[in-house]
Structures are given as structure tokens and as C-alpha cells.
Design an enzyme around this catalytic site. Sequence first.
Site, PDB file in Angstrom:
ATOM      1  N   ILE A 141     -37.595  93.524   4.086  1.00 19.75           N
ATOM      2  CA  ILE A 141     -36.717  92.419   3.699  1.00 19.75           C
ATOM      3  C   ILE A 141     -36.817  92.139   2.212  1.00 19.75           C
ATOM      4  CG2 ILE A 141     -36.396  89.927   3.933  1.00 19.75           C
ATOM      5  CD1 ILE A 141     -37.527  92.029   6.892  1.00 19.75           C
ATOM      6  N   ASP A 142     -38.024  92.212   1.663  1.00 17.79           N
ATOM      7  CA  ASP A 142     -38.237  91.890   0.255  1.00 17.79           C
ATOM      8  C   ASP A 142     -37.456  92.836  -0.644  1.00 17.79           C
ATOM      9  OD1 ASP A 142     -39.425  89.930  -1.251  1.00 17.79           O
ATOM     10  OD2 ASP A 142     -41.340  90.943  -1.470  1.00 17.79           O
ATOM     11  N   ASP A 143     -37.622  94.148  -0.430  1.00 16.43           N
ATOM     12  CA  ASP A 143     -36.883  95.110  -1.245  1.00 16.43           C
ATOM     13  C   ASP A 143     -35.388  94.955  -1.056  1.00 16.43           C
ATOM     14  OD1 ASP A 143     -38.387  97.507  -2.742  1.00 16.43           O
ATOM     15  OD2 ASP A 143     -39.646  96.769  -1.131  1.00 16.43           O
TER      16      ASP A 143
ATOM     17  N   GLU B 211     -34.006  91.931  -2.969  1.00 15.48           N
ATOM     18  CA  GLU B 211     -33.970  92.143  -4.417  1.00 15.48           C
ATOM     19  C   GLU B 211     -32.956  93.213  -4.814  1.00 15.48           C
ATOM     20  OE1 GLU B 211     -35.449  90.469  -6.898  1.00 15.48           O
ATOM     21  OE2 GLU B 211     -36.171  89.056  -5.417  1.00 15.48           O
TER      22      GLU B 211
ATOM     23  N   HIS C 110     -37.005  85.145  -1.583  1.00 14.88           N
ATOM     24  CA  HIS C 110     -36.113  86.205  -2.044  1.00 14.88           C
ATOM     25  C   HIS C 110     -34.900  86.343  -1.132  1.00 14.88           C
ATOM     26  CE1 HIS C 110     -39.803  88.086  -4.229  1.00 14.88           C
ATOM     27  NE2 HIS C 110     -39.195  87.178  -4.961  1.00 14.88           N
TER      28      HIS C 110
END
Length: 631
Positions: A376-378, A381, A451
Amino acid sequence: MTTASKSDVRTDALAALTNARAHLNSRQAAGGWWKGELRTNVTMDAEDLLMRQFLGILTADELEQSARWIRSQQRADGTWATFTGGPGELSTTIEAYVALRLAGDSADAPHLRRARAFVLELGGIEASRVFTRIWLALFGEWAWDDLPSMPPEVVLLPSWMPLNVYDFGCWARQTVVPICVVTTLRPVRPLPFTVSELRTGRRRSAPRGLYATGFSLLDKALKLYDRSPVQPGRGVALRQAAEWIIARQEDDGGWGGIQPPWVYSILALHLLGYPMDHPVLSTAIAGLDTFLVHEATPEGPVRWLEACQSPVWDTCLAATALLDAGADLEDPVLDKAVTWIVGEEIRRPGDWAVKRPDLEPGGWAFEFANDGYPDIDDTAEVVLALDRVKDQDPSVKAAVERGIAWVKGMQSRDGGWGAFDADNTRRLVEKIPFSDFGAVIDPPSADVTAHAVEMLAHCDAGATDESLARGVRWLLDAQEADGSWFGRWGTNYVYGTGAVVPALVAAGITPDTEPIRRATAWLVEHQNVDGGWGEDLRSYVDPSWAGRGESTPSQTAWALLALLAADEHDSTAVERGIGWLVDTQRADGGWDEELYTGTGFPGDFYLSYEMYRLVFPISAIGRYLGLDGRR
């Protein structure tokens, strides 16, 4: 501060930004991506040597070069730490000691005598973590019977049953399955020496409590089963474990793009009878070799192993930094980066689909090859970067839309987001005796949730979106009493706060509201005398370190990004922070950052991202100068 001096700050900041952009551009690979070095600690190198020794493939050059590196990382007191400037750590020191003994260093050598004194003072091998004792058991330096039983039958449990492999976070489940094979087969291949000098003779203290008692009884029952001549299901479980492991091997030969499952999967398949020239294993070893970094030093060449590689993460952050610095959408550097990022989208299901079987794929991973585990983070972003250029190319717009839908579908029931899985929150697996090192589940965290919220706020339906509203509520509920937020994947409260404030402001929480004011007050209170910000990794285990530490470029930038989002452009704190970045910039446009500011497992495993010291300052200075087009 006078108007003239403010003008000087902006002039100096623009010059610094110009140099930093040039330096960032020079670091781009021909294929369009960026990848900085990702440093951890010497357990990576010690375990690499021990694995190759166990497999019979270790060469003299490999041993000499890694040993030279390990020696160079020893602290003056004889110990090895898990991060620069940190305290000596028991298990890390034991593994480094064994590796140097393997390299021929005498137990009576002064550097190993100092290490041994530390190990014995802290309880010896007996007090080390399970992972370390597994490595020692492989060579007969620890008894398999004295390790927790880990039956491979765990792979047969359905996903709804407690303690099934999908109750573990993705990094843990990929490690647990091969370790279950290794600890079941119990191989022993003695070293040409012993490390019995690291034993104290004292037994480990048995943990207390209801869960400890229950798992102790279960462990005794499993050990009886291990010794039984009749083991129904054992053969099936071992075969299923092998199939499970092989099905998750990535195109680069690895597992999850990280060292632990990679190494243990190689060992497990080797012990199950796969020859070293089998394509699965030969590809795995060749892929692992690409994680080795070779350097020349005055003492001779060294080699060290990256625990992971971060090209997608580095590249999307670099693209965002260029956009924040005012890069033209036609900039060829940016265009190459966007093309590469779009090509890295993962369009097939992975383990995340166990919890979300009807969700269409559309995410990005951290690494070059980790298609089974987009995160999810990548993805958040990446989408934040691509959304700013999506009008240039319909394929980019389509990728953005798929990424948004996938992130929304991965939201947990409580409104937050974990890194890799949805609703990975069953804490029973944390009580297993094996789980004495690092995080083993992947619950929602403030930084990842921030994020995702920021992505939805900038790129999706806005404040009326229910996923966004639930994420905002989660973040507001997660704020610490002092006004900060905990940082799961970066150090620590500075990172968490630096992520959450821009997200909340983007989602419509105005800077004059109480949560934002408390957060900015916390940041200003923790600004260092020199104008920068820093936070020591010990804040994960000692609250007195929260927001305290030597100033670093990345942490200074995180604080600035929060303050700028909170409309503090003209504040003294912001101008002092920008001044610190300007004053500490190198002549080549980059910044030095020896301290670690990345987090693998809070309290246990830390990372130094080489690109953090460059991309985040560029974003901070660009937003300070108003070049990002979003103010």
C-alpha cells in the site's frame, strides 16, 4: 527576521535546490529508475557466509571479503550494533563472532575476546534470539530439541483457522514456511571449530503467563509428535511446503525481495533434496548475488549484502521530488522515470488476495521483483507522483485509477491501512515462542495510512469519499498525547508526524485545528539548536528519545514537510530548518547521513536508505519555494 534576510534564505535555498536536482538527475539509471544503497547490519553478511558454508559453496575470496567488512563494523567495545551509533546487540554480536571464527580469526584475538566478554555478560548463546540459535543448530552448536517446534503442517491450516500462515505478516509468513522445513529435518553439518566459549551454562528463563504456559504445553506435544514413528500428514506437509515456497519464487530468484525468506527458502529446498544446480536454487543463488555490494577499502576489497533493494520506492520519491522542485512535465529525466514506474505495475493477484479475493490487482512493490507482494505504501506514493503527470498519457491515467482502486480495496476494517495485507491483526501469532524477533503481523500504521489518505485526497473523490473519511478518523484517533504520530516504517515520531500532517491538511483538516496545531507545536519543540531535526532509533524502546537525536537531512525534511503543509512557510522554525539544509549540503549537491532513519522492525531491525538524504530535502526546499504548484 527582516525581509532582506528572508530573501537571502530563499536565494540560498534556490541555489541549493538547483545543485540537489542536478545531483539527483546524475544518479538516475539508464533504464529510468533510481536505487540507493540500503544498509542494515552485519547479520546479513554473517548469515550469508553461514548459508554458503552449509551449502558447500563458500569460496575463500567471499569469506575473506565479508570477514573484512564485518571486522570494519565492530565497535570499540567489541560489539556489533543494529544501527550506526546504537548500542551493542547480543545476537548480532554472536553471529558476527561465529562468522569471523569461520574466517580463521582466533578466539583469543583481542577483538573477539572483547566480543565474547559482551556476549557472556548478556547471557551468552542461551539468551540469543531464536533465529541465531537456529543458525547455530545447523552446525551442531545448539540442540534442535532446545528450539521451539515449528511443524510444517502449519501450511495445511485453512486461512480462517488461528495460527495459519496468513495470520503472519507477509515477510514473516515467507520466512516461517521454510524455517518449519529446516527445523523439522534438523540437519547438522559441524564447523571445523566450536563456539562453546560463548555459552554461560545457564538455562533460559521460561516465560510466564497464560499464553506462555499454553504454548509450552503445545511445544511438548509437538516434540512428542516429532519423535513418533507415525506422523500422519508430515510427508504431505513437507511436499506442500515445498510447493508453497516454489510458487512464490520471484523472477529474480528471490522470495519477497528480502533476505530472510530468500536464505531460508534456499536452505529448505536444499534439505528437501533439490540439487544446487536445480533451476530454482541456481536462480536463487544468482539472484542473491545481485544484492551484494563490492567496495574497495585501504585494507582490501569488501563485500556486504543488502537485505533488500528499493528501486520503486526510490524512483517514485525521486519523481515527486523533481515535481516538487518545479520540473517541467516534458523533462526527459521525469519522463523516463514515469515510463519505468508504469511498467512496474503488478497486474496479478498475490497473497493479499486471500483476504481480498474479489479485488482487482493494481499495485506496486518496493523492489525490482516482488510481484506476489505489492504494498500500500509504495502504491500510494507511486500514484501521488503519477497523478501529477497523468494527463500526459492515457496509460498513466489508467494505472493511477487502478492503483487508487486497489488501495481503497486494501483498507482494513478499522479504517487504517497496513503495508501489505488487509486486516492482518491476529495477535496470537505474536505469542508463539518463535516470535521473539521483530514484528510478525502487519496491522494498520499511521505512516502508511497517512500516505493512503494523502493519495485519496489529492487524486480521488475528495472529502466526500468514505474510504478517505474513515482513514482521516483513524489518523485522528491515532495521534499521541503529545501531538505526534508513531512512525512504523521510518524513525519515528518525526517520520510519523511528517507523514500525517500533510495528509490531514490535504484531506481538509485546516491548519488552525487542534490536531494540526498540537503536531506543529511538537515539531517546533523538538527542533534542534542547529535548526535541524533528528530522532534516535532508541525512541522505539525508550520514550525519552522521542523527537531527540542528531540532526539528519531526511528527518529535517520530514519535519519541514509537515510544517509547510500546516502553512508555516514564514515561521522561524521553517527558515531555520531550510537554513540547516542549505548549510549542510555537500558541494556535489547531496547530503551526508550516516545515521539510520529507516525502520524494518521497530526495536529490532533498522535501515539506512541512501536516497532519503537527497529526495526528501529536495521536496522540502521545493515546497518551501512554492515550486510544487500545490500551495
